[in-house]
Structure formats: C-alpha cells, structure tokens
Design a protein around this motif. Structure first.
Motif, PDB file in Angstrom:
ATOM      1  N   THR A  29      57.681  31.509  18.694  1.00  0.00           N
ATOM      2  CA  THR A  29      57.741  30.857  20.239  1.00  0.00           C
ATOM      3  C   THR A  29      56.559  31.107  20.911  1.00  0.00           C
ATOM      4  O   THR A  29      55.943  32.220  21.042  1.00  0.00           O
ATOM      5  CB  THR A  29      58.972  31.331  20.863  1.00  0.00           C
ATOM      6  OG1 THR A  29      59.120  32.703  20.772  1.00  0.00           O
ATOM      7  CG2 THR A  29      60.275  30.772  20.023  1.00  0.00           C
ATOM      8  N   ASN A  30      56.138  30.288  21.896  1.00  0.00           N
ATOM      9  CA  ASN A  30      55.040  30.727  22.840  1.00  0.00           C
ATOM     10  C   ASN A  30      55.703  31.498  24.020  1.00  0.00           C
ATOM     11  O   ASN A  30      56.130  31.134  24.962  1.00  0.00           O
ATOM     12  CB  ASN A  30      54.425  29.196  23.389  1.00  0.00           C
ATOM     13  CG  ASN A  30      53.684  28.644  22.600  1.00  0.00           C
ATOM     14  OD1 ASN A  30      53.075  29.275  21.610  1.00  0.00           O
ATOM     15  ND2 ASN A  30      53.646  27.392  22.887  1.00  0.00           N
ATOM     16  N   THR A  31      55.284  32.858  24.020  1.00  0.00           N
ATOM     17  CA  THR A  31      55.656  33.895  24.955  1.00  0.00           C
ATOM     18  C   THR A  31      54.383  34.366  25.694  1.00  0.00           C
ATOM     19  O   THR A  31      53.496  34.746  24.740  1.00  0.00           O
ATOM     20  CB  THR A  31      56.501  35.058  24.461  1.00  0.00           C
ATOM     21  OG1 THR A  31      55.690  35.606  23.287  1.00  0.00           O
ATOM     22  CG2 THR A  31      57.938  34.236  24.084  1.00  0.00           C
ATOM     23  N   LYS A  32      54.424  34.369  26.741  1.00  0.00           N
ATOM     24  CA  LYS A  32      53.103  35.355  27.441  1.00  0.00           C
ATOM     25  C   LYS A  32      53.457  36.558  27.978  1.00  0.00           C
ATOM     26  O   LYS A  32      54.436  36.709  28.493  1.00  0.00           O
ATOM     27  CB  LYS A  32      52.570  34.088  28.367  1.00  0.00           C
ATOM     28  CG  LYS A  32      52.039  32.909  27.880  1.00  0.00           C
ATOM     29  CD  LYS A  32      51.133  32.226  28.982  1.00  0.00           C
ATOM     30  CE  LYS A  32      50.474  31.072  28.300  1.00  0.00           C
ATOM     31  NZ  LYS A  32      49.695  30.286  29.200  1.00  0.00           N
ATOM     32  N   ALA A  33      52.699  37.572  27.911  1.00  0.00           N
ATOM     33  CA  ALA A  33      52.772  39.098  28.347  1.00  0.00           C
ATOM     34  C   ALA A  33      52.832  38.803  29.858  1.00  0.00           C
ATOM     35  O   ALA A  33      51.801  37.916  30.335  1.00  0.00           O
ATOM     36  CB  ALA A  33      51.976  39.660  27.864  1.00  0.00           C
ATOM     37  N   ALA A  34      53.363  39.622  30.731  1.00  0.00           N
ATOM     38  CA  ALA A  34      53.012  39.653  32.147  1.00  0.00           C
ATOM     39  C   ALA A  34      51.766  40.252  32.421  1.00  0.00           C
ATOM     40  O   ALA A  34      51.112  41.314  31.837  1.00  0.00           O
ATOM     41  CB  ALA A  34      54.005  40.524  32.628  1.00  0.00           C
ATOM     42  N   PRO A  35      51.203  39.674  33.390  1.00  0.00           N
ATOM     43  CA  PRO A  35      49.615  40.204  33.705  1.00  0.00           C
ATOM     44  C   PRO A  35      49.781  41.783  34.003  1.00  0.00           C
ATOM     45  O   PRO A  35      50.686  42.060  34.754  1.00  0.00           O
ATOM     46  CB  PRO A  35      49.366  38.993  34.823  1.00  0.00           C
ATOM     47  CG  PRO A  35      50.449  38.539  35.395  1.00  0.00           C
ATOM     48  CD  PRO A  35      51.345  38.774  34.380  1.00  0.00           C
ATOM     49  N   VAL A  36      48.636  42.485  33.875  1.00  0.00           N
ATOM     50  CA  VAL A  36      48.725  43.766  34.239  1.00  0.00           C
ATOM     51  C   VAL A  36      47.671  44.140  35.401  1.00  0.00           C
ATOM     52  O   VAL A  36      46.626  43.153  35.463  1.00  0.00           O
ATOM     53  CB  VAL A  36      48.314  44.609  32.893  1.00  0.00           C
ATOM     54  CG1 VAL A  36      48.113  46.120  33.376  1.00  0.00           C
ATOM     55  CG2 VAL A  36      48.946  44.561  31.914  1.00  0.00           C
ATOM     56  N   GLN A  37      48.099  44.439  36.516  1.00  0.00           N
ATOM     57  CA  GLN A  37      47.348  44.721  37.820  1.00  0.00           C
ATOM     58  C   GLN A  37      46.512  46.038  37.247  1.00  0.00           C
ATOM     59  O   GLN A  37      46.805  47.121  37.731  1.00  0.00           O
ATOM     60  CB  GLN A  37      48.178  44.859  38.822  1.00  0.00           C
ATOM     61  CG  GLN A  37      49.266  43.930  39.206  1.00  0.00           C
ATOM     62  CD  GLN A  37      48.436  42.530  39.430  1.00  0.00           C
ATOM     63  OE1 GLN A  37      47.273  42.667  40.308  1.00  0.00           O
ATOM     64  NE2 GLN A  37      48.909  41.489  39.397  1.00  0.00           N
ATOM     65  N   THR A  38      45.159  45.646  37.029  1.00  0.00           N
ATOM     66  CA  THR A  38      44.244  46.717  36.801  1.00  0.00           C
ATOM     67  C   THR A  38      43.172  46.844  37.810  1.00  0.00           C
ATOM     68  O   THR A  38      42.655  47.909  38.137  1.00  0.00           O
ATOM     69  CB  THR A  38      43.372  46.539  35.482  1.00  0.00           C
ATOM     70  OG1 THR A  38      42.847  45.254  35.393  1.00  0.00           O
ATOM     71  CG2 THR A  38      44.470  46.586  34.247  1.00  0.00           C
ATOM     72  N   THR A  39      43.138  45.910  38.854  1.00  0.00           N
ATOM     73  CA  THR A  39      42.161  45.908  39.814  1.00  0.00           C
ATOM     74  C   THR A  39      42.497  46.798  40.806  1.00  0.00           C
ATOM     75  O   THR A  39      41.697  47.473  41.396  1.00  0.00           O
ATOM     76  CB  THR A  39      42.166  44.507  40.519  1.00  0.00           C
ATOM     77  OG1 THR A  39      43.443  44.054  40.895  1.00  0.00           O
ATOM     78  CG2 THR A  39      41.479  43.533  39.639  1.00  0.00           C
ATOM     79  N   THR A  43      39.960  49.824  41.781  1.00  0.00           N
ATOM     80  CA  THR A  43      39.183  49.515  43.242  1.00  0.00           C
ATOM     81  C   THR A  43      39.769  50.682  43.990  1.00  0.00           C
ATOM     82  O   THR A  43      39.237  51.148  45.183  1.00  0.00           O
ATOM     83  CB  THR A  43      39.231  48.373  43.950  1.00  0.00           C
ATOM     84  OG1 THR A  43      40.868  48.159  44.067  1.00  0.00           O
ATOM     85  CG2 THR A  43      38.809  47.351  43.158  1.00  0.00           C
ATOM     86  N   ARG A  44      40.905  51.370  43.478  1.00  0.00           N
ATOM     87  CA  ARG A  44      41.463  52.518  44.544  1.00  0.00           C
ATOM     88  C   ARG A  44      40.539  53.662  44.467  1.00  0.00           C
ATOM     89  O   ARG A  44      40.161  54.100  43.551  1.00  0.00           O
ATOM     90  CB  ARG A  44      42.820  52.870  43.995  1.00  0.00           C
ATOM     91  CG  ARG A  44      43.660  53.610  44.702  1.00  0.00           C
ATOM     92  CD  ARG A  44      45.230  53.915  44.225  1.00  0.00           C
ATOM     93  NE  ARG A  44      45.359  52.916  43.272  1.00  0.00           N
ATOM     94  CZ  ARG A  44      46.028  53.560  42.160  1.00  0.00           C
ATOM     95  NH1 ARG A  44      46.449  54.485  41.932  1.00  0.00           N
ATOM     96  NH2 ARG A  44      46.453  52.606  41.115  1.00  0.00           N
ATOM     97  N   VAL A  45      40.437  54.249  45.649  1.00  0.00           N
ATOM     98  CA  VAL A  45      39.519  55.483  45.995  1.00  0.00           C
ATOM     99  C   VAL A  45      40.589  56.457  46.173  1.00  0.00           C
ATOM    100  O   VAL A  45      41.232  56.743  46.970  1.00  0.00           O
ATOM    101  CB  VAL A  45      38.604  55.260  46.965  1.00  0.00           C
ATOM    102  CG1 VAL A  45      37.711  56.635  47.209  1.00  0.00           C
ATOM    103  CG2 VAL A  45      37.776  53.919  46.694  1.00  0.00           C
ATOM    104  N   LEU A  46      40.511  57.320  45.127  1.00  0.00           N
ATOM    105  CA  LEU A  46      41.454  58.577  45.128  1.00  0.00           C
ATOM    106  C   LEU A  46      40.819  59.520  45.997  1.00  0.00           C
ATOM    107  O   LEU A  46      39.456  59.827  45.800  1.00  0.00           O
ATOM    108  CB  LEU A  46      41.583  59.158  43.836  1.00  0.00           C
ATOM    109  CG  LEU A  46      42.718  58.234  43.086  1.00  0.00           C
ATOM    110  CD1 LEU A  46      43.033  58.876  41.700  1.00  0.00           C
ATOM    111  CD2 LEU A  46      44.014  58.174  43.765  1.00  0.00           C
ATOM    112  N   PRO A  47      41.545  60.491  46.921  1.00  0.00           N
ATOM    113  CA  PRO A  47      40.624  61.728  47.394  1.00  0.00           C
ATOM    114  C   PRO A  47      40.291  62.698  46.500  1.00  0.00           C
ATOM    115  O   PRO A  47      40.670  63.010  45.518  1.00  0.00           O
ATOM    116  CB  PRO A  47      41.843  62.190  48.689  1.00  0.00           C
ATOM    117  CG  PRO A  47      43.145  61.722  47.766  1.00  0.00           C
ATOM    118  CD  PRO A  47      42.745  60.523  47.210  1.00  0.00           C
ATOM    119  N   ALA A  48      39.023  63.294  47.067  1.00  0.00           N
ATOM    120  CA  ALA A  48      38.524  64.314  46.021  1.00  0.00           C
ATOM    121  C   ALA A  48      39.214  65.470  45.958  1.00  0.00           C
ATOM    122  O   ALA A  48      40.228  65.752  46.943  1.00  0.00           O
ATOM    123  CB  ALA A  48      37.190  64.754  46.735  1.00  0.00           C
ATOM    124  N   PRO A  49      39.564  66.251  44.902  1.00  0.00           N
ATOM    125  CA  PRO A  49      40.347  67.255  44.864  1.00  0.00           C
ATOM    126  C   PRO A  49      39.944  68.564  45.610  1.00  0.00           C
ATOM    127  O   PRO A  49      38.884  68.554  45.754  1.00  0.00           O
ATOM    128  CB  PRO A  49      40.437  67.614  43.211  1.00  0.00           C
ATOM    129  CG  PRO A  49      39.321  67.026  42.996  1.00  0.00           C
ATOM    130  CD  PRO A  49      38.882  66.062  43.526  1.00  0.00           C
TER     131      PRO A  49
END
Length: 123
Positions: A29-39, A43-49
C-alpha cells in the motif's frame, strides 16, 4: 517490486499478487512517512557551554577513557583554551605524547601576546 516514476523512486507501485503462487506477498500500500523537522535542529543556535560544564564533560570523558584504557587523558589549557590530548604510559605515568605539543602551545601563546601588543600600539 516495481519502481515508480523517476521523480519519486521511494514510492512503490502496488501490483496484483496471485495468492496461489508460493512465496508471494500481498500488494504494497502507498504509505508515506511523516516529514521530519530537521531545519529547526540545524538552524537553532545553542548557547555556549559554561566553563564548569566543559570541565565536567572533560572529567566524564577522562573517567570513561580510564575504564577503557589507562593511557589517554583529555584536558584544556587554561591560558589558550585549547584542547589537549595526552598519551600516558600506565606503569610509569610518563607522558608519551601530547597533542598539541607543549612547544606548539607556547608558540601560540607567544603569538597571541605579540598580536595583543601590536593592537595596543596602533590604538
């Protein structure tokens, strides 16, 4: 399995299957996986440790490496903030090799001091 259009190679085309033939499987059957939010992750900038978090991480790495091998030690040079890896002889506790070498760290410190003096003199 047949391959669909060139633009969508991952989607199989369902086909009829003769249930009387051994080794056949039901139609796909034609099933599609849910899109993954990788952007967001890219693009997320984490604070420096913080310095304390870095020291704790280095300590944890050293404990892990000691469990696996007695000959590797990680540290951070306080002046240059450079990562240092030492290979140590487990019996004699002598440093076999250090990366970067003590000389390279001293040269880097000297260059930083010279650059600092040049900037101060120009201002």
């Amino acid at each position: 399995m047949e391959i669909g259009a060139v633009g969508n190679l991952a989607t199989p085309i369902p086909r009829a299957v003769d249930a009387k033939q051994p080794g056949t499987t039901p139609a796909i059957t034609n099933t599609k996986a849910a899109p993954v939010q990788t952007t967001d992750a890219v693009t997320r900038v984490l604070p420096a440790p913080s310095a304390e978090q870095v020291k704790q991480a280095v300590s944890d790495i050293n404990k892990s490496m000691q469990a696996l091998s007695q000959g590797i030690e990680f540290s951070i040079d306080t002046d240059s903030k450079q990562n240092i890896v030492k290979i140590i002889d487990p019996q004699t506790k002598e440093v076999i090799r250090q990366m970067p070498s003590k000389e390279a760290i001293e040269i880097a410190k000297s260059l930083d001091q010279m650059i600092g003096k040049l900037i101060k003199e120009k201002v």
